[in-house]
Design a protein around this motif. Structure first.
Motif, PDB file in Angstrom:
ATOM      1  N   MET A  41       0.792  -1.218   0.084  1.00  0.00           N
ATOM      2  CA  MET A  41      -0.091  -0.116  -0.084  1.00  0.00           C
ATOM      3  C   MET A  41       0.917   1.266   0.046  1.00  0.00           C
ATOM      4  N   LYS A  42       0.454   2.242  -0.788  1.00  0.00           N
ATOM      5  CA  LYS A  42       1.275   3.487  -0.991  1.00  0.00           C
ATOM      6  C   LYS A  42       0.734   4.387   0.069  1.00  0.00           C
ATOM      7  N   LEU A  43       1.475   5.312   0.498  1.00  0.00           N
ATOM      8  CA  LEU A  43       1.137   6.427   1.421  1.00  0.00           C
ATOM      9  C   LEU A  43       1.911   7.743   1.036  1.00  0.00           C
ATOM     10  N   THR A  44       1.057   8.997   1.074  1.00  0.00           N
ATOM     11  CA  THR A  44       1.597  10.039   1.068  1.00  0.00           C
ATOM     12  C   THR A  44       1.280  10.894   2.266  1.00  0.00           C
ATOM     13  N   ALA A  45       2.322  11.668   2.993  1.00  0.00           N
ATOM     14  CA  ALA A  45       2.172  12.339   4.124  1.00  0.00           C
ATOM     15  C   ALA A  45       2.672  13.567   4.035  1.00  0.00           C
ATOM     16  N   GLU A  46       1.917  14.465   4.158  1.00  0.00           N
ATOM     17  CA  GLU A  46       2.444  15.996   4.230  1.00  0.00           C
ATOM     18  C   GLU A  46       2.763  16.471   5.799  1.00  0.00           C
ATOM     19  N   LEU A  47       3.657  17.294   5.764  1.00  0.00           N
ATOM     20  CA  LEU A  47       4.249  17.586   7.083  1.00  0.00           C
ATOM     21  C   LEU A  47       4.859  18.909   7.156  1.00  0.00           C
ATOM     22  N   SER A  48       4.724  19.669   8.109  1.00  0.00           N
ATOM     23  CA  SER A  48       5.407  20.869   8.567  1.00  0.00           C
ATOM     24  C   SER A  48       6.228  20.546   9.693  1.00  0.00           C
ATOM     25  N   MET A  49       7.310  21.248   9.736  1.00  0.00           N
ATOM     26  CA  MET A  49       8.016  21.484  11.239  1.00  0.00           C
ATOM     27  C   MET A  49       8.080  22.831  11.750  1.00  0.00           C
ATOM     28  N   TYR A  50       7.619  22.813  13.040  1.00  0.00           N
ATOM     29  CA  TYR A  50       7.962  24.272  13.687  1.00  0.00           C
ATOM     30  C   TYR A  50       8.423  23.912  14.881  1.00  0.00           C
ATOM     31  N   PRO A  51       9.987  24.248  14.615  1.00  0.00           N
ATOM     32  CA  PRO A  51      11.001  24.224  15.895  1.00  0.00           C
ATOM     33  C   PRO A  51      10.638  25.190  16.975  1.00  0.00           C
ATOM     34  N   PHE A  52      10.982  24.803  18.344  1.00  0.00           N
ATOM     35  CA  PHE A  52      10.840  25.598  19.452  1.00  0.00           C
ATOM     36  C   PHE A  52      12.265  26.228  19.403  1.00  0.00           C
ATOM     37  N   ASN A  53      12.484  27.066  18.401  1.00  0.00           N
ATOM     38  CA  ASN A  53      13.856  27.780  18.335  1.00  0.00           C
ATOM     39  C   ASN A  53      13.952  28.891  17.413  1.00  0.00           C
ATOM     40  N   GLU A  54      14.635  30.083  17.980  1.00  0.00           N
ATOM     41  CA  GLU A  54      14.314  31.225  17.239  1.00  0.00           C
ATOM     42  C   GLU A  54      15.200  31.196  15.973  1.00  0.00           C
ATOM     43  N   ALA A  55      16.231  30.379  15.932  1.00  0.00           N
ATOM     44  CA  ALA A  55      16.924  30.126  14.489  1.00  0.00           C
ATOM     45  C   ALA A  55      16.250  29.076  14.034  1.00  0.00           C
ATOM     46  N   TYR A  56      15.004  29.068  13.402  1.00  0.00           N
ATOM     47  CA  TYR A  56      14.158  28.013  12.968  1.00  0.00           C
ATOM     48  C   TYR A  56      14.521  27.464  11.562  1.00  0.00           C
ATOM     49  N   ILE A  57      15.222  28.257  10.780  1.00  0.00           N
ATOM     50  CA  ILE A  57      15.568  27.514   9.644  1.00  0.00           C
ATOM     51  C   ILE A  57      16.601  26.669   9.579  1.00  0.00           C
ATOM     52  N   PRO A  58      17.819  26.462  10.179  1.00  0.00           N
ATOM     53  CA  PRO A  58      18.529  25.401  10.433  1.00  0.00           C
ATOM     54  C   PRO A  58      18.028  24.055  10.613  1.00  0.00           C
ATOM     55  N   ILE A  73       5.957  13.367   1.591  1.00  0.00           N
ATOM     56  CA  ILE A  73       6.697  12.115   1.493  1.00  0.00           C
ATOM     57  C   ILE A  73       5.912  11.170   0.879  1.00  0.00           C
ATOM     58  N   THR A  74       6.409  10.465  -0.085  1.00  0.00           N
ATOM     59  CA  THR A  74       5.468   9.408  -0.668  1.00  0.00           C
ATOM     60  C   THR A  74       6.480   8.142  -0.715  1.00  0.00           C
ATOM     61  N   GLY A  75       5.860   6.992  -0.536  1.00  0.00           N
ATOM     62  CA  GLY A  75       6.170   5.625  -0.520  1.00  0.00           C
ATOM     63  C   GLY A  75       5.437   4.562   0.003  1.00  0.00           C
ATOM     64  N   ASP A  76       5.975   3.338   0.117  1.00  0.00           N
ATOM     65  CA  ASP A  76       5.367   2.217   0.759  1.00  0.00           C
ATOM     66  C   ASP A  76       5.092   2.832   2.275  1.00  0.00           C
ATOM     67  N   TYR A  77       3.694   2.269   2.572  1.00  0.00           N
ATOM     68  CA  TYR A  77       3.058   2.624   4.010  1.00  0.00           C
ATOM     69  C   TYR A  77       4.253   2.350   4.984  1.00  0.00           C
ATOM     70  N   GLU A  78       4.765   1.255   5.157  1.00  0.00           N
ATOM     71  CA  GLU A  78       5.583   0.877   6.279  1.00  0.00           C
ATOM     72  C   GLU A  78       7.038   1.805   6.278  1.00  0.00           C
ATOM     73  N   ARG A  79       7.341   2.134   4.968  1.00  0.00           N
ATOM     74  CA  ARG A  79       8.848   2.727   4.755  1.00  0.00           C
ATOM     75  C   ARG A  79       8.394   4.155   5.321  1.00  0.00           C
ATOM     76  N   VAL A  80       7.295   4.775   4.727  1.00  0.00           N
ATOM     77  CA  VAL A  80       7.124   6.290   5.158  1.00  0.00           C
ATOM     78  C   VAL A  80       6.845   6.472   6.646  1.00  0.00           C
ATOM     79  N   MET A  81       5.991   5.269   7.284  1.00  0.00           N
ATOM     80  CA  MET A  81       5.937   5.517   8.663  1.00  0.00           C
ATOM     81  C   MET A  81       7.212   5.251   9.595  1.00  0.00           C
ATOM     82  N   GLN A  82       8.084   4.461   9.101  1.00  0.00           N
ATOM     83  CA  GLN A  82       9.509   4.294   9.576  1.00  0.00           C
ATOM     84  C   GLN A  82      10.348   5.504   9.416  1.00  0.00           C
TER      85      GLN A  82
END
Length: 71
Positions: free
Chosen positions: A1-18, A44-53
């Motif tokens: 089974m294929k999975l596509t996951a869309e995510l955004s990262m919000y670091p708790f850091n003033e210098a968030y870009i690095p 991120i797209t790929g096989d379900y197990e791999r994307v979750m890993q």
């Protein structure tokens, strides 16, 4: 089974870009997935197990490397 996951990262850091760039760079090194970076998210797209890993390992890597973040 294929999975596509869309995510955004919000670091708790003033210098968030690095941490965001580092996480995306880490994702791009992972085999077995396709990574597409957009201005506000990463897809991120790929096989379900791999994307979750990769998501689990990536979140752990991010916290251990840069500290807390919201995904």
């Amino acid at each position: 089974m294929k999975l596509t996951a869309e995510l955004s990262m919000y670091p708790f850091n003033e210098a968030y870009i690095p941490p965001i760039k580092g996480f995306i760079d880490w994702l791009n090194q992972q085999p077995g997935i396709l990574v597409s970076t957009k201005p506000t998210c990463t897809i991120i797209t790929g096989d379900y197990e791999r994307v979750m890993q990769v998501l689990g390992e990536g979140m752990r890597y991010s916290v251990e490397t840069w500290g807390k973040a919201v995904f």
